[in-house]
Design a protein around this motif. Structure first.
Motif, PDB file in Angstrom:
ATOM      1  N   GLY A  77      -4.989 -70.057   2.668  1.00 49.15           N
ATOM      2  CA  GLY A  77      -6.358 -69.941   2.198  1.00 49.15           C
ATOM      3  C   GLY A  77      -6.984 -68.571   2.362  1.00 49.15           C
ATOM      4  N   SER A  78      -6.209 -67.588   2.801  1.00 51.68           N
ATOM      5  CA  SER A  78      -6.762 -66.270   3.107  1.00 51.68           C
ATOM      6  C   SER A  78      -6.656 -65.289   1.947  1.00 51.68           C
ATOM      7  N   GLN A  79      -7.221 -64.108   2.165  1.00 54.34           N
ATOM      8  CA  GLN A  79      -7.117 -63.029   1.193  1.00 54.34           C
ATOM      9  C   GLN A  79      -5.666 -62.567   1.026  1.00 54.34           C
ATOM     10  N   LEU A  80      -4.854 -62.724   2.048  1.00 53.32           N
ATOM     11  CA  LEU A  80      -3.443 -62.369   1.917  1.00 53.32           C
ATOM     12  C   LEU A  80      -2.773 -63.201   0.830  1.00 53.32           C
ATOM     13  N   PHE A 138     -10.749 -79.536   8.008  1.00 61.80           N
ATOM     14  CA  PHE A 138     -10.706 -78.885   6.701  1.00 61.80           C
ATOM     15  C   PHE A 138      -9.305 -78.983   6.105  1.00 61.80           C
ATOM     16  N   PRO A 139      -9.217 -78.974   4.759  1.00 60.93           N
ATOM     17  CA  PRO A 139      -7.914 -79.102   4.106  1.00 60.93           C
ATOM     18  C   PRO A 139      -7.102 -77.818   4.199  1.00 60.93           C
ATOM     19  N   THR A 160      -4.538 -81.507   6.638  1.00 62.51           N
ATOM     20  CA  THR A 160      -5.779 -81.030   7.237  1.00 62.51           C
ATOM     21  C   THR A 160      -5.508 -80.425   8.613  1.00 62.51           C
ATOM     22  N   ILE A 161      -6.506 -79.660   9.090  1.00 63.12           N
ATOM     23  CA  ILE A 161      -6.507 -79.121  10.451  1.00 63.12           C
ATOM     24  C   ILE A 161      -7.887 -79.379  11.034  1.00 63.12           C
ATOM     25  N   ASP A 211     -13.793 -71.818   9.460  1.00 60.91           N
ATOM     26  CA  ASP A 211     -13.625 -71.098   8.193  1.00 60.91           C
ATOM     27  C   ASP A 211     -12.153 -70.908   7.831  1.00 60.91           C
ATOM     28  N   GLY A 212     -11.256 -71.494   8.618  1.00 60.26           N
ATOM     29  CA  GLY A 212      -9.831 -71.399   8.329  1.00 60.26           C
ATOM     30  C   GLY A 212      -9.131 -70.222   8.964  1.00 60.26           C
ATOM     31  N   THR A 213      -9.866 -69.359   9.664  1.00 59.99           N
ATOM     32  CA  THR A 213      -9.246 -68.243  10.373  1.00 59.99           C
ATOM     33  C   THR A 213      -8.840 -68.692  11.776  1.00 59.99           C
ATOM     34  N   LEU A 214      -7.971 -67.915  12.390  1.00 64.01           N
ATOM     35  CA  LEU A 214      -7.503 -68.239  13.732  1.00 64.01           C
ATOM     36  C   LEU A 214      -8.535 -67.822  14.771  1.00 64.01           C
ATOM     37  N   LEU A 215      -8.688 -68.631  15.798  1.00 68.06           N
ATOM     38  CA  LEU A 215      -9.549 -68.267  16.907  1.00 68.06           C
ATOM     39  C   LEU A 215      -8.939 -67.043  17.591  1.00 68.06           C
TER      40      LEU A 215
END
Length: 255
Positions: free
Chosen positions: A149-152, A216-217, A207-208, A176-180
């Motif tokens: 889901g990232s810009q990568l 989130f999916p 999901t996570i 937001d789907g980014t790693l802590l």
């Protein structure tokens, strides 16, 4: 929803000179793809060569793992770099591993950025695009790995690469789907049950659950287990066993 197959990847070759690091020899039998450090955040030519040979002995796909020139910080510190620098850094490191792989009769299958080289590009399309362009110009057949889901992932698709969306079993997520960030408590999981539970949630439900409880999916083509996490070899064995027992095939992302 149950994924029928997934790739298990691990970051490897992160020793340096006389400094031993990671459980590469123990983990190699559980994974299908390896991301080999290219000498900037960790690794050196002899370590890189040895890990290539390890992959070839075990039939594991060989990938380049470029990062920031930051041995002291293990590539986990932010650096202010232009997109042009990102591109050149990627080409330089991928080229080094390519040479060592070819010399041993192997080939590269994929490229996955490391640490904050990866994290910064995951949220910055210009930086992500620079890495993706470098990979495409080097070899458009290489698989480009990016945080799901990232810009990568977006940049990889934009330049015409095959993209593998990556998910993590041993890392906590924000909503937001980014790693802590690793600087925050609870960013890395240290219990086998916790790692297996997150992975099975991903493959069974798509999901996570984030640290704030948000669900989130996510679409995961490749699953990362970090080789430097304490107990990593046990994690890898347990994860593979949990997946295969549920009929999920473990296959390299390039297959």
């Amino acid at each position: 929803m149950l994924s029928k197959q997934i790739d298990l990847n691990c970051d490897m070759g992160e020793a340096f000179g006389v400094y031993s690091y990671g459980a590469d020899e123990e983990i190699i039998t559980s994974i299908s793809s390896a991301n080999i450090a290219c000498g900037w955040h960790a690794g050196d030519p002899l370590v890189m060569q040895a890990r290539v040979q390890l992959c070839l002995r075990h039939g594991v796909a060989i990938g380049a793992h470029p990062g920031f020139p930051d041995l002291l910080g293990f590539g986990r510190r932010n650096m202010v770099c232009t997109p042009a620098e990102y591109k050149a850094y990627t080409l330089y490191q991928v080229g080094a591993l390519y040479a060592l792989a070819r010399s041993q009769g192997g080939e590269l299958s994929h490229v996955k950025a490391h640490g904050n080289f990866y994290n910064m590009a995951a949220v910055d399309n210009q930086l992500a695009r620079a890495i993706a362009e470098a990979v495409y110009e080097f070899d458009p057949k290489l698989v480009f790995v990016g945080l799901a889901g990232s810009q990568l992932c977006r940049a990889g698709v934009e330049v015409g690469l095959k993209v593998a969306s990556e998910v993590f079993g041993d890392r906590a997520y924000r909503s937001d789907g980014t790693l802590l960030p690793r600087s925050e408590a609870g960013a890395v999981y240290h219990e086998v049950a916790q790692v297996v539970a997150q992975i099975m949630q991903i493959v069974e439900t798509g999901t996570i659950t984030a640290v704030d409880g948000t669900v989130f999916p996510v679409v995961g083509d490749t699953l990362c287990l970090h080789g430097d996490t304490p107990g990593a070899a046990l994690f890898a064995r347990e994860v593979r066993s949990a997946l295969t027992s549920r009929g999920v095939a473990i296959r390299a992302m390039a297959s």
